[in-house]
Design an enzyme around this catalytic site. Structure first.
Site, PDB file in Angstrom:
ATOM      1  N   HIS A 110     -11.040   7.922   3.590  1.00 11.91           N
ATOM      2  CA  HIS A 110     -10.993   8.899   4.682  1.00 11.91           C
ATOM      3  C   HIS A 110     -11.665  10.217   4.305  1.00 11.91           C
ATOM      4  CE1 HIS A 110      -7.817   6.036   5.858  1.00 11.91           C
ATOM      5  NE2 HIS A 110      -8.375   6.229   7.032  1.00 11.91           N
ATOM      6  N   ASP A 166     -18.927   2.958  13.296  1.00  8.70           N
ATOM      7  CA  ASP A 166     -18.530   4.329  13.657  1.00  8.70           C
ATOM      8  C   ASP A 166     -19.067   4.697  15.045  1.00  8.70           C
ATOM      9  OD1 ASP A 166     -16.986   5.429  11.645  1.00  8.70           O
ATOM     10  OD2 ASP A 166     -18.687   6.181  10.494  1.00  8.70           O
ATOM     11  N   ASN A 200      -1.235  -9.899   8.520  1.00  7.04           N
ATOM     12  CA  ASN A 200      -0.401  -8.730   8.209  1.00  7.04           C
ATOM     13  C   ASN A 200       0.038  -7.967   9.453  1.00  7.04           C
ATOM     14  OD1 ASN A 200      -0.607  -9.276   5.550  1.00  7.04           O
ATOM     15  ND2 ASN A 200      -2.013  -7.622   5.040  1.00  7.04           N
ATOM     16  N   THR A 220       0.836  -1.219   0.000  1.00  5.46           N
ATOM     17  CA  THR A 220       0.000   0.000   0.000  1.00  5.46           C
ATOM     18  C   THR A 220       0.865   1.260   0.000  1.00  5.46           C
ATOM     19  OG1 THR A 220      -0.188  -0.090   2.411  1.00  5.46           O
ATOM     20  CG2 THR A 220      -1.982  -1.068   1.156  1.00  5.46           C
ATOM     21  N   GLN A 222     -20.318  11.566   0.467  1.00  3.67           N
ATOM     22  CA  GLN A 222     -21.390  11.137   1.383  1.00  3.67           C
ATOM     23  C   GLN A 222     -21.065  11.556   2.809  1.00  3.67           C
ATOM     24  OE1 GLN A 222     -22.812   6.966   1.014  1.00  3.67           O
ATOM     25  NE2 GLN A 222     -21.107   6.772  -0.406  1.00  3.67           N
ATOM     26  N   TYR A 229      -9.297  -5.074  13.265  1.00  5.48           N
ATOM     27  CA  TYR A 229      -8.169  -4.129  13.181  1.00  5.48           C
ATOM     28  C   TYR A 229      -7.739  -3.699  14.589  1.00  5.48           C
ATOM     29  CZ  TYR A 229      -5.753   0.306  12.623  1.00  5.48           C
ATOM     30  OH  TYR A 229      -4.843   1.323  12.737  1.00  5.48           O
TER      31      TYR A 229
HETATM   32  N1  UDP Z   1     -17.035  10.024   6.866  1.00  6.17           N
HETATM   33  C1  UDP Z   1     -18.092  10.496   6.074  1.00  6.17           C
HETATM   34  N2  UDP Z   1     -18.013  10.344   4.714  1.00  6.17           N
HETATM   35  C2  UDP Z   1     -16.924   9.758   4.115  1.00  6.17           C
HETATM   36  C3  UDP Z   1     -15.845   9.303   4.908  1.00  6.17           C
HETATM   37  C4  UDP Z   1     -15.942   9.455   6.279  1.00  6.17           C
HETATM   38  O1  UDP Z   1     -19.077  11.014   6.584  1.00  6.17           O
HETATM   39  O2  UDP Z   1     -16.924   9.645   2.876  1.00  6.17           O
HETATM   40  C5  UDP Z   1     -17.103  10.198   8.328  1.00  6.17           C
HETATM   41  C6  UDP Z   1     -16.997   8.893   9.102  1.00  6.17           C
HETATM   42  O3  UDP Z   1     -18.267   8.340   9.310  1.00  6.17           O
HETATM   43  C7  UDP Z   1     -16.348   9.367  10.403  1.00  6.17           C
HETATM   44  C8  UDP Z   1     -15.483  10.551   9.971  1.00  6.17           C
HETATM   45  O4  UDP Z   1     -15.986  10.963   8.699  1.00  6.17           O
HETATM   46  O5  UDP Z   1     -17.340   9.838  11.297  1.00  6.17           O
HETATM   47  C9  UDP Z   1     -14.025  10.194   9.831  1.00  6.17           C
HETATM   48  O6  UDP Z   1     -13.913   9.023   9.037  1.00  6.17           O
HETATM   49  P1  UDP Z   1     -12.530   8.500   8.477  1.00  6.17           P
HETATM   50  O7  UDP Z   1     -12.827   7.303   7.614  1.00  6.17           O
HETATM   51  O8  UDP Z   1     -11.782   9.632   7.851  1.00  6.17           O
HETATM   52  O9  UDP Z   1     -11.735   8.093   9.785  1.00  6.17           O
HETATM   53  P2  UDP Z   1     -12.117   7.076  11.001  1.00  6.17           P
HETATM   54  O10 UDP Z   1     -12.781   7.935  12.037  1.00  6.17           O
HETATM   55  O11 UDP Z   1     -12.990   6.005  10.442  1.00  6.17           O
HETATM   56  O12 UDP Z   1     -10.788   6.587  11.462  1.00  6.17           O
END
Ligand code: UDP
Length: 332
Positions: free
Chosen positions: A197, A293, A100, A43, A214, A149
């Site tokens: 992200h 989440d 991994n 990656t 989204q 994870y």
């Molecule tokens: N999130 C979102 N739309 C996206 C990606 C992420 O609304 O397309 C939200 C996700 O639900 C979380 C926050 O953004 O509340 C951060 O998500 P990310 O995947 O960046 O990091 P995580 O908190 O999962 O480590």
């Protein structure tokens, strides 16, 4: 590689071609440290490799290879950034995560133990806590991961404590909250394929690479209904690793630290910041909640501040988003 009289021994950065690892290499090189990168490029990206570091392509689970590197380069400490790190994928394919993240690291630690390398810095995660019982989350919060994870990282933290008892190898486990942003010089930054992200996705919309983004739910029990996270600039993360390594070199005891700012921003606040900095409307659609989440994840980062004096310097949302914007525009 340049030898600096004031520098400590050479450092092996496993995963140094990845997002956070490449920022670590940059910080080590800037501090005059000799660096060897081990990365299998699964990656990671060649474009993120620092030309001042020596690069070895390979897996950290290749014990013979790691032993050779540790001996040939007189490595004094190892920083381990190489891992699979997608929560959703870990639920779909737990064996990949145990292979991994855990099995590979067992071989890396075995090589270190047999050569006698004394220090290890682990990239851990707030996912070791599971669903928070209270926020901000201190290191003493129970560790009950809710996905493979987080389980693999929690297992590694435990393993490190047990290895220390057996062999005296000291360690720092650094539990990241939401790593974000990019190096101010614009040469390295975040790149995942596929991207999942929040900040990079919003920036991809601003760059016209996606029609819209989204928002995973606006019905959370938070002020504006969207999830709240503690975003920490990747260069602040690298600085925290540096002070952790230096503490180990000075004889500090092994420890576990949260890496966050103690301040949370909602998804909608992040989107507004991206809109302002990119001057793009960034259309979004609100969709359902994403599985796994938590509503709010914010660190109590007092321990590392008081033990090691680490204070984030660049983790305000404007600096994070503008550095990310700068990187994504240049690398688009
Ligand atoms: N999130 C979102 N739309 C996206 C990606 C992420 O609304 O397309 C939200 C996700 O639900 C979380 C926050 O953004 O509340 C951060 O998500 P990310 O995947 O960046 O990091 P995580 O908190 O999962 O480590």
């Amino acid at each position: 590689m340049k030898e600096s009289a004031s520098a400590g021994k050479p450092v092996l950065v496993v995963g140094g071609a990845g997002y956070i690892g490449s920022h670590m290499v940059s910080a080590l090189v800037a501090a005059g440290r000799e660096v060897v990168i081990l990365d299998n490029l699964s990656t990671g990206h060649r474009a993120l490799l620092n030309p001042a570091a020596l690069f070895v392509e390979g897996a950290c689970g290749d014990r013979a290879l790691v032993e050779r590197i540790l001996i040939d380069h007189a490595i004094g400490g190892v920083m381990h950034f190489a891992a699979s790190s997608l929560v959703g994928e870990s639920v779909q394919d737990p064996l990949k995560y145990y292979r991994n993240n855990l099995a590979q690291t067992v071989e890396l630690l075995s090589a270190m133990q047999s050569v006698g390398v004394p220090y290890f810095v682990l990239s851990s995660t707030a996912a070791v806590y599971g669903e928070p019982q209270s926020v901000p989350i201190a290191e003493s919060h129970p560790s009950r991961p809710t996905n493979p994870y987080g389980s693999t990282k929690a297992a590694l933290e435990r393993l490190l404590a047990e290895v220390e008892v057996a062999s005296g190898m000291r360690h720092m486990s650094l539990r990241y909250f939401n790593a974000a942003g990019a190096h101010p010089d614009g040469t390295i930054g975040e790149r995942h394929e596929p991207e999942s992200h929040l900040i990079p996705i919003m920036i991809q919309v601003a760059l016209g690479q996606r029609p819209h983004a989204q928002v995973f739910g606006t019905d959370w029990p938070t002020e504006d209904g969207s999830c709240v996270r503690d975003y920490i600039h990747v260069c602040d993360l690298a600085d925290a690793h540096m002070v952790a390594l230096q503490a180990l070199e000075r004889g500090a005891a092994s420890s576990t630290y949260n890496l966050g700012t103690g301040k949370g921003y909602s998804v909608l606040q992040v989107i507004d910041t991206v809109r302002r900095i990119t001057a793009h409307p960034v259309p979004v659609v609100v969709s359902g909640r994403r599985a796994g989440d938590p509503a709010v994840l914010v660190a109590n980062a007092d321990r590392i501040r008081s033990d090691l004096g680490w204070i984030p310097q660049r983790s305000d949302l404007d600096t994070i988003v503008s550095s990310a914007w700068n990187w994504h525009r240049r690398s688009a």
